[in-house]
Structures are given as structure tokens and as C-alpha cells.
Design an enzyme around this catalytic site. Structure first.
Site, PDB file in Angstrom:
ATOM      1  N   GLY A  73      -5.549  -2.492  -1.274  1.00  0.00           N
ATOM      2  CA  GLY A  73      -4.621  -2.401  -2.463  1.00  0.00           C
ATOM      3  C   GLY A  73      -4.805  -3.814  -3.030  1.00  0.00           C
ATOM      4  N   GLU A 127      -1.436 -10.283   2.976  1.00  0.00           N
ATOM      5  CA  GLU A 127      -1.081  -9.694   4.384  1.00  0.00           C
ATOM      6  C   GLU A 127      -1.663 -10.175   5.625  1.00  0.00           C
ATOM      7  OE1 GLU A 127      -1.538  -4.937   2.509  1.00  0.00           O
ATOM      8  OE2 GLU A 127      -3.397  -6.211   2.887  1.00  0.00           O
ATOM      9  N   LYS A 146      -7.433   7.470   8.618  1.00  0.00           N
ATOM     10  CA  LYS A 146      -7.863   6.114   8.711  1.00  0.00           C
ATOM     11  C   LYS A 146      -8.269   5.999  10.063  1.00  0.00           C
ATOM     12  CE  LYS A 146      -6.098   5.881   4.707  1.00  0.00           C
ATOM     13  NZ  LYS A 146      -4.779   5.228   4.140  1.00  0.00           N
ATOM     14  N   GLY A 206      -7.068  -4.313   2.750  1.00  0.00           N
ATOM     15  CA  GLY A 206      -7.144  -4.935   1.141  1.00  0.00           C
ATOM     16  C   GLY A 206      -7.754  -4.015   0.069  1.00  0.00           C
ATOM     17  N   ASP A 235      -6.661   0.410   5.634  1.00  0.00           N
ATOM     18  CA  ASP A 235      -7.569   1.310   5.224  1.00  0.00           C
ATOM     19  C   ASP A 235      -8.573   2.080   6.124  1.00  0.00           C
ATOM     20  OD1 ASP A 235      -7.054   0.745   2.387  1.00  0.00           O
ATOM     21  OD2 ASP A 235      -7.653  -1.313   2.879  1.00  0.00           O
ATOM     22  N   GLY A 268       0.953  -1.078   0.101  1.00  0.00           N
ATOM     23  CA  GLY A 268       0.138   0.119  -0.022  1.00  0.00           C
ATOM     24  C   GLY A 268       0.943   1.112  -0.196  1.00  0.00           C
ATOM     25  N   SER A 269       0.385   2.433   0.106  1.00  0.00           N
ATOM     26  CA  SER A 269       0.984   3.750  -0.249  1.00  0.00           C
ATOM     27  C   SER A 269       1.915   3.858   0.958  1.00  0.00           C
ATOM     28  CB  SER A 269      -0.021   4.886  -0.521  1.00  0.00           C
ATOM     29  OG  SER A 269      -1.124   4.664   0.413  1.00  0.00           O
ATOM     30  N   THR A 270       1.100   3.672   2.220  1.00  0.00           N
ATOM     31  CA  THR A 270       2.192   4.037   3.523  1.00  0.00           C
ATOM     32  C   THR A 270       3.039   2.950   3.553  1.00  0.00           C
ATOM     33  OG1 THR A 270       0.098   4.921   4.371  1.00  0.00           O
ATOM     34  CG2 THR A 270       1.743   4.466   5.805  1.00  0.00           C
ATOM     35  N   GLY A 293      -0.029  -1.042   6.306  1.00  0.00           N
ATOM     36  CA  GLY A 293      -0.717  -0.096   6.488  1.00  0.00           C
ATOM     37  C   GLY A 293      -2.123  -0.517   6.840  1.00  0.00           C
TER      38      GLY A 293
END
Length: 242
Positions: free
Chosen positions: A102, A108, A126, A100, A89, A32-34, A87
């Protein structure tokens, strides 16, 4: 400008999570982005002499970490890990998560379950009082999709979480396919009044491979606070490993 601020926030919490990493650790590397920021920063430490080995939770993370020179292994090589950093959501006050977004929730969860500790990195957006504003991903087998989808909708209703269930699609309109070759149903169950009850009902459906409710897995969340980053510990032990 807001996007730059969001990325700066993600990088701050990712940097703070590095304090949990010790030399010689076996690490689960999230997706994920983080988590991407965390892998970038971890690679800087590795180049500085930190000795760790990582188990990636997706092909995307594997390619990133491999390209940055982080030593990698699989859970077949290392079935028990010291720490996973990933990370989320959404997270609630009990550190129950929705993951999930991503598309990597199955791997994960497998990696997190193999870890002695899971630290979640997530910006303040979040944090929620009750899970469900973010659509809950449910990874499913393609066989019998219509039947499984109907059962997932019914499971939500029986757990007091009603809402539409949609097949996730990629940018070109075709069904999104996970690294494991499965499909994802995104469930707009807002709110989810009883995550444990919903998790139990979803996992009992034969066509469901895994769901994005992570309950009893996160031991701490690194997030934004009024005076910078802060670490939120899970309020009380939870033996559930759903």
C-alpha cells in the site's frame, strides 16, 4: 463472489484482533485493506465506550480513523505504544513479513518499532513457506534513482535473490510517491532465501530509506484456519528489530 469472500475473511481476522485491544491502550493503526476493516470495527467499539488513542501509519488511515471518531495522536505525542495492528502482504512460518504493497512501509515500520507488540492480521492467502512471491517494496530517495536501483538489484543478487526491480507507478503512469515524499522500487526477488541477509544489504545502501522486510517485529498473526480464525505466535524470541 470470490471478492466478497476475501473481504469477509479480512473482516473476520480484523474482528478477532480486537481481542488484543484493552481500554486505555495506545494503538498503532495499520494501512491496507485488512487494516481498514480493523479501524472500522475499532470505531464501533469506541462509540460503545472503549477509550483508546491511535497513531495512524498513513494519511489514508488518519483520514479514515478521524472520520470515524477515533482519538488520534502522533509518535511525537506518544513515542511508545502498547500495540500495533496491521496487515501484511506475506508472512512466513517465522512471522517474517513483506509489507509495503500500500506504499506506507516506512511509517508502518516506525510505528511497529515503537510498539511493545505487533499483531498482524492477514487472510490465509498471505501465508507462504518462503518470502518473495509478492514483490518486495523498497522505499528510496528520488535523488540518484538509477544508481540506487542498480545497487538494490546487486544487493538482491549477493543475498541469493535475483529478479527485476521496477519503479512503482500510479494509475496515471506517474511515479508513485509515498506520504514521506519518496519513491518505491518493487523487487521481484522470488524466492528470498535469506531475508536477514537481504535486509542487511538493503539498509546499507545510502539511497534506500527503508525496505519492506519486517523481521522480528510481529509477535503474532491472526489468520484463517480450518475452523475459523486462529492466532499464530512467533515460534521463538528474535532480538532482531530490522
Amino acid at each position: 463472489m470470490a471478492e466478497q469472500s476475501d473481504e469477509a475473511s479480512k473482516r473476520r481476522v480484523a474482528a478477532r484482533a480486537l481481542a488484543f485491544v484493552e481500554d486505555g491502550m495506545r494503538l498503532g493503526l495499520g494501512t491496507g485493506s485488512t487494516a481498514k476493516h480493523f479501524v472500522d470495527l475499532l470505531a464501533e467499539r469506541v462509540r460503545g465506550g472503549l477509550d483508546v488513542v491511535g497513531v495512524p501509519t498513513s494519511e489514508r488511515t488518519r483520514l479514515q480513523a478521524e472520520g470515524l471518531g477515533i482519538r488520534l495522536a502522533t509518535l511525537d505525542d506518544l513515542p511508545e505504544l502498547d500495540l500495533t495492528v496491521d496487515g501484511a502482504d506475506e508472512f512466513d512460518p517465522e512471522l517474517r513479513l513483506i509489507k509495503g504493497g500500500g506504499g506506507a512501509l516506512l511509517r508502518e515500520k516506525i510505528v511497529a518499532s515503537a510498539s511493545a507488540r505487533m499483531v498482524v492480521i492477514a487472510d490465509a492467502s498471505k501465508r507462504v513457506e518462503r518470502l518473495g512471491a509478492f514483490p518486495l517494496p523498497v522505499e528510496v530517495n528520488a535523488f540518484g534513482l538509477a544508481s540506487t536501483r542498480a545497487k538494490v538489484e546487486r544487493a538482491g543478487e549477493l543475498a541469493g535473490a535475483r529478479g527485476p526491480v521496477a519503479l512503482r507507478r500510479g494509475p496515471d503512469g506517474s511515479p508513485f510517491v509515498t506520504d514521506g515524499g519518496h519513491l518505491i522500487l518493487d523487487c521481484r526477488f522470488d524466492p528470498i532465501p535469506d531475508p536477514e541477509a537481504l535486509a542487511d544489504r538493503l539498509v546499507a545502501i545510502p539511497g534506500v530509506v527503508e525496505h519492506g522486510l519486517f523481521i522480528g517485529l510481529a509477535s503474532a498473526v491472526v489468520t484463517d484456519g480450518d475452523a475459523g480464525t486462529l492466532v499464530v505466535e512467533r515460534p521463538s524470541p528474535n532480538p532482531s528489530r530490522t
